[in-house]
Structure formats: structure tokens, C-alpha cells
Design a protein around this motif. Sequence first.
Motif, PDB file in Angstrom:
ATOM      1  N   SER A 246      10.785 -19.127 -32.778  1.00  0.00           N
ATOM      2  CA  SER A 246      11.846 -19.960 -33.338  1.00  0.00           C
ATOM      3  C   SER A 246      12.825 -19.068 -34.077  1.00  0.00           C
ATOM      4  O   SER A 246      12.530 -17.903 -34.377  1.00  0.00           O
ATOM      5  CB  SER A 246      11.271 -21.002 -34.299  1.00  0.00           C
ATOM      6  N   VAL A 247      13.982 -19.629 -34.402  1.00  0.00           N
ATOM      7  CA  VAL A 247      14.961 -18.868 -35.188  1.00  0.00           C
ATOM      8  C   VAL A 247      14.387 -18.547 -36.559  1.00  0.00           C
ATOM      9  O   VAL A 247      14.548 -17.432 -37.069  1.00  0.00           O
ATOM     10  CB  VAL A 247      16.283 -19.644 -35.304  1.00  0.00           C
ATOM     11  N   ASP A 277       7.018 -14.165 -21.860  1.00  0.00           N
ATOM     12  CA  ASP A 277       7.445 -15.516 -21.488  1.00  0.00           C
ATOM     13  C   ASP A 277       7.824 -16.281 -22.756  1.00  0.00           C
ATOM     14  O   ASP A 277       6.977 -16.907 -23.400  1.00  0.00           O
ATOM     15  CB  ASP A 277       6.328 -16.229 -20.738  1.00  0.00           C
ATOM     16  N   ASN A 278       9.097 -16.236 -23.118  1.00  0.00           N
ATOM     17  CA  ASN A 278       9.613 -16.951 -24.275  1.00  0.00           C
ATOM     18  C   ASN A 278      10.724 -17.896 -23.838  1.00  0.00           C
ATOM     19  O   ASN A 278      11.333 -17.711 -22.785  1.00  0.00           O
ATOM     20  CB  ASN A 278      10.137 -15.967 -25.325  1.00  0.00           C
ATOM     21  N   ASP A 279      10.991 -18.901 -24.665  1.00  0.00           N
ATOM     22  CA  ASP A 279      11.994 -19.910 -24.363  1.00  0.00           C
ATOM     23  C   ASP A 279      13.380 -19.275 -24.332  1.00  0.00           C
ATOM     24  O   ASP A 279      13.846 -18.777 -25.355  1.00  0.00           O
ATOM     25  CB  ASP A 279      11.938 -21.008 -25.425  1.00  0.00           C
ATOM     26  N   PRO A 280      14.065 -19.279 -23.182  1.00  0.00           N
ATOM     27  CA  PRO A 280      15.396 -18.647 -23.112  1.00  0.00           C
ATOM     28  C   PRO A 280      16.404 -19.263 -24.079  1.00  0.00           C
ATOM     29  O   PRO A 280      17.258 -18.539 -24.614  1.00  0.00           O
ATOM     30  CB  PRO A 280      15.820 -18.877 -21.655  1.00  0.00           C
ATOM     31  N   ALA A 281      16.333 -20.552 -24.314  1.00  0.00           N
ATOM     32  CA  ALA A 281      17.278 -21.196 -25.225  1.00  0.00           C
ATOM     33  C   ALA A 281      17.064 -20.706 -26.655  1.00  0.00           C
ATOM     34  O   ALA A 281      18.035 -20.428 -27.383  1.00  0.00           O
ATOM     35  CB  ALA A 281      17.130 -22.713 -25.150  1.00  0.00           C
ATOM     36  N   VAL A 282      15.812 -20.579 -27.076  1.00  0.00           N
ATOM     37  CA  VAL A 282      15.514 -20.048 -28.406  1.00  0.00           C
ATOM     38  C   VAL A 282      15.951 -18.598 -28.499  1.00  0.00           C
ATOM     39  O   VAL A 282      16.529 -18.166 -29.509  1.00  0.00           O
ATOM     40  CB  VAL A 282      14.011 -20.191 -28.719  1.00  0.00           C
TER      41      VAL A 282
END
Length: 295
Positions: A246-247, A277-282
Motif C-alpha cells: 500500500s502507499v 507479483d504486486n498490484d500495478p495500480a498500487v
Amino acid sequence: MRLSAVILPIYRWAEGQKIWRRAEELGFHAAYTYDHLSWRSFRDGPWFGAVPTLTAAATATERLRLGTLVTSPNFRHPVTLAKELVTLDDVSDGRVTAGIGAGGTGFDATVLGQEAWSPKERADRFEEFLPLLDELLRQDATTRSGGYYTAVEARNVPGCVQRPRVPFYVAATGPRGLRLTAEYGQGWVTYGDPRGPGDVPLEQAPQVVATQLAKLTAACEQVGRDVGDLEKLLLQGSTVEKPLESVDAFVDWAGRYQELGITELVLHWPVPDSKFDNDPAVFERIATEGLSQLG
């Protein structure tokens, strides 16, 4: 503090160029790639050469700094590496950083048919490799005879766009490597404890880097250099820390290392179905908002 990315050389260029351009659009300071012939769990999949990939990236971008993270003597020779770096520096108009280390075990260590080097031999080789590379990049012609690496009238004309040569970011944690960093480096690279994430509890990870920084400071003092002259780069992904969840997680993580003196953080570009494998949007939110939230 600066924020950069590692883009693994796993993409056919029709797709890869979009990622390198996106890294520039997101405002990353630099994008690096691994200089291996194959690597860990990616060994049986696509994996392209670092220098050709960076050369292509140089033509696809305008401002982004580019670099290896890191190249090593495992399958490199200073004479040929210097020629490639001079060329890449020219193509990129002076946007190249050479991340360099002594290398480690793994596929690259034996792919040319040699026995894996002992830690001592690896350190011995690096102690010869780095000064010769420095000399090759600084002058038009170089002759030097060594126990491991020799250059005979090796030419590098017209030399680097960046003067006196492309910057070296040296990956090192041991005494000899840190001394070489102090003598030849414009930056220092760490990924935390070299033993691996399973050996270092979460709460102890920053202290590992703090101890390394103290040793780097001592090495600089021994050669009469201010450690403040060096960039200090931390590569994310080799500890149990999870700053890309997360941010807020990123801001907490980045703040801890900023306080220690780290000046550049390098995040792994998300790769589905892998350890990265991490959330591209995050990831993109971190790239555009993360540093601005640091105190």
C-alpha cells in the motif's frame, strides 16, 4: 530521496518498450535491469541481455537514467564491458549508471564452464576488475597486465559522454568491497542482509542496513573521502518487508531508510505470478505519490 525501478529483461521489445516509457512517464529517477544470463525462477522463461535492453530503452526514453543492477565479473571482462558502456553512454546521451558488484553463485557463476569461485577468489577478481574498468573508461588507450584481467592497448575513443566516466554504483558489504566503493564509487548499493530474507526478522532489517552504512562510513574515512559524496541505493525485494502492499506501507518503509541516510530507493516493477507479483495500480500510486508523503 529519489525513487527508481528495476525492470527485469523478460519482455519482448514490443511489450518492453511500453514499460520503460511508462517508467519515465511515472517520474522515476532511473530504471535499472539485472545483468544476468538467466536468473532464479525466471531461468526457463524469456530473459534478454542487459546492455541491448538498455540500449533499446535509451532510444525509447528521453530523461530516464538507465543502468545495470548489477553487472559482475561472472561473465564479463573489463575490456569488452568498457566498450559497451561507452557505446551505451553515447546512445543515451549520458544517462547511464554502471551498477557493479563482485557477483555471486548461481547460473552465471558456472555458465562458461568454470568452477564456482570461492568468496576469496571472487573478492580478488573484483579488486582487479573495478580499477581496470575505471582506467579503461577514463582514457583513450589502456595497457595493464593483471593476474585475472589484462588489457593490451585497449582503445575507447571518444570516451564517455559523462566525464570523467559513467558513474559507478558499487554493490558491496564486505571490507574489500566497501573500500573499493570508497575509492571508485559514485554510489553504493545494498539489498539488505546478503543471507536472505528468511534469516532476518522484519524489525531487524533496517538495523542491518544501518550497520552496513557505518562500515561504509569507516571505509570512506580510511581513504579520506566524505561518505556524503556517495549516493546510497537500497534495492527493494530481498527482505521480509512489504513496502508495495500500500502507499502507507511504502511511506513507512521509505521513511525508515531515509532517516538512515539512504538517498535512492529502487522498486521492482510488478511481474505477475512471481515473487514480484504486486498490484500495478498500487505500484503506480506509490511512484507518483509516495515520496511526496514523506515528512
